[in-house]
Design an enzyme around this catalytic site. Structure first.
Site, mmCIF file in Angstrom:
data_model
loop_
_atom_site.group_PDB
_atom_site.id
_atom_site.type_symbol
_atom_site.label_atom_id
_atom_site.label_comp_id
_atom_site.label_asym_id
_atom_site.label_seq_id
_atom_site.Cartn_x
_atom_site.Cartn_y
_atom_site.Cartn_z
ATOM 1 N N ASP A 66 21.622 -16.384 21.307
ATOM 2 C CA ASP A 66 21.726 -16.256 19.850
ATOM 3 C C ASP A 66 23.126 -15.874 19.396
ATOM 4 O O ASP A 66 23.983 -15.501 20.204
ATOM 5 C CB ASP A 66 20.694 -15.234 19.331
ATOM 6 C CG ASP A 66 20.564 -14.007 20.231
ATOM 7 O OD1 ASP A 66 21.512 -13.725 20.987
ATOM 8 O OD2 ASP A 66 19.529 -13.343 20.179
ATOM 9 N N ASN A 134 11.060 -4.003 17.901
ATOM 10 C CA ASN A 134 9.921 -4.646 17.229
ATOM 11 C C ASN A 134 9.297 -5.750 18.073
ATOM 12 O O ASN A 134 8.419 -6.465 17.615
ATOM 13 C CB ASN A 134 10.361 -5.204 15.865
ATOM 14 C CG ASN A 134 11.425 -6.291 15.997
ATOM 15 O OD1 ASN A 134 11.832 -6.636 17.094
ATOM 16 N ND2 ASN A 134 11.869 -6.816 14.870
ATOM 17 N N HIS A 136 11.011 -8.397 19.420
ATOM 18 C CA HIS A 136 11.652 -9.720 19.394
ATOM 19 C C HIS A 136 12.278 -10.064 20.742
ATOM 20 O O HIS A 136 12.679 -9.187 21.498
ATOM 21 C CB HIS A 136 12.660 -9.849 18.233
ATOM 22 C CG HIS A 136 13.928 -9.073 18.374
ATOM 23 N ND1 HIS A 136 14.616 -8.571 17.294
ATOM 24 C CD2 HIS A 136 14.677 -8.719 19.461
ATOM 25 C CE1 HIS A 136 15.710 -7.960 17.709
ATOM 26 N NE2 HIS A 136 15.768 -8.042 19.013
ATOM 27 N N GLU A 141 11.786 -13.113 15.656
ATOM 28 C CA GLU A 141 11.250 -11.889 15.087
ATOM 29 C C GLU A 141 9.723 -11.978 14.947
ATOM 30 O O GLU A 141 9.166 -13.081 14.870
ATOM 31 C CB GLU A 141 11.860 -11.668 13.689
ATOM 32 C CG GLU A 141 13.384 -11.491 13.682
ATOM 33 C CD GLU A 141 13.835 -10.092 14.077
ATOM 34 O OE1 GLU A 141 13.236 -9.476 14.974
ATOM 35 O OE2 GLU A 141 14.820 -9.613 13.474
HETATM 36 C C1 F6R Z 1 20.557 -10.390 22.094
HETATM 37 C C2 F6R Z 1 19.135 -10.599 21.911
HETATM 38 C C3 F6R Z 1 18.220 -9.497 21.498
HETATM 39 C C4 F6R Z 1 18.424 -8.206 22.315
HETATM 40 C C5 F6R Z 1 17.501 -7.111 21.807
HETATM 41 C C6 F6R Z 1 17.730 -5.795 22.536
HETATM 42 O O1 F6R Z 1 21.193 -11.576 22.542
HETATM 43 O O2 F6R Z 1 18.697 -11.700 22.072
HETATM 44 O O3 F6R Z 1 16.886 -9.924 21.618
HETATM 45 O O4 F6R Z 1 18.179 -8.470 23.659
HETATM 46 O O5 F6R Z 1 17.709 -6.913 20.442
HETATM 47 O O6 F6R Z 1 18.986 -5.288 22.193
HETATM 48 P P1 F6R Z 1 19.534 -3.980 22.899
HETATM 49 O O7 F6R Z 1 19.723 -4.324 24.330
HETATM 50 O O8 F6R Z 1 20.853 -3.710 22.217
HETATM 51 O O9 F6R Z 1 18.520 -2.918 22.699
#
Ligand code: F6R
Length: 240
Positions: A66, A134, A136, A141
């Site tokens: 992403d 959450n 995702h 989401e």
């Molecule tokens: C980032 C992504 C997100 C993160 C998730 C956890 O490329 O795809 O799904 O993996 O938001 O983020 P952290 O590791 O910062 O808690």
């Protein structure tokens, strides 16, 4: 689904890096699906260490999950810049084999199609994931439906406030992102999801100890035949 619990994120990162090593050494043209965020930092640190000791990425293709809409690759908070800093600038991957969605593209729909075509031409051998508080994965989401292909998403309030720690203030966090869809993620031959710390304990218990639900996108991984969930003691604490 295989769940492995380690004492620390750094031990977990060493294990996850060994899975990448296996793919790099067993495939002629290994395709790695990569994630950004705090969780994967110890894992990238260890991969960089392994690269210094000779781990070869010259034949690898990378596909990031992403990118924020509106941020150019050289914007310090872009996911492209994160990847350059944490990994790409330290390993011998060929620049032309690095793929990150272009959040700054003038035509975002065309960019989503372009990215899906890249995914189609490069089936993912190993997909690395984190998980949002959450539930995702990528930026898919929680919703009553999930989209299969690469798409533009409005980030949820929880995601915006959780990611504000990487920006000067919450108001600077982009409101939209481009993300790979659930189908591309589930099509990967192997999936490795990492989650560490107390703040992930509840969502880990819901996603992997409960039913499969679109309002907990990570729970979809229960349907995949080769997924490894890598936790530390804290993130595993609420899992039965
Ligand atoms: C980032 C992504 C997100 C993160 C998730 C956890 O490329 O795809 O799904 O993996 O938001 O983020 P952290 O590791 O910062 O808690």
């Amino acid at each position: 689904m295989n769940i492995r619990v380690f004492d620390t994120p750094s031990e977990a990162g060493v294990y996850a890096a060994s899975l990448i090593e296996r793919v790099l050494q067993s495939q002629e043209k290994p395709v790695l699906g990569l994630a950004t965020g705090g969780t994967v930092i110890p894992f990238y640190r260890w991969l960089v260490e392994m690269a210094k000791r000779g781990l070869d990425f010259s034949h690898a293709v990378t596909l990031n999950l992403d990118e924020y809409v509106g941020l150019a690759p050289d914007h310090p908070q872009s996911y492209h810049a994160f990847m350059d800093q944490q990994l790409f600038s330290h390993i011998n991957v060929a620049r032309e084999n690095i793929h990150v969605p272009r959040g700054f593209a003038p035509d975002l729909e065309a960019e989503c199609d372009r990215y899906d075509e890249i995914i189609r031409r490069n089936p993912i051998d190993l997909q690395v994931l984190g998980i949002g508080v959450n539930g995702h994965i990528g930026f898919n989401e929680p919703n009553h439906t999930l989209l299969s292909h690469t798409h533009v998403v409005n980030l949820s309030k929880e995601t915006i406030s959780s990611n504000a720690r990487f920006f000067e203030s919450e108001s600077e966090v982009p409101r939209q992102a481009i993300t790979m869809g659930v189908q591309a993620i589930l099509s990967a031959k192997q999936i490795v999801l990492m989650a560490f710390g107390d703040e992930k304990a509840e969502i880990i218990a819901k996603a992997f100890g409960g039913e499969v639900r679109t309002d907990i996108p990570a729970s979809m991984l229960q349907l995949h035949r080769d997924t490894i969930i890598i936790l530390d003691q804290r993130s595993a604490s609420k899992l039965e």
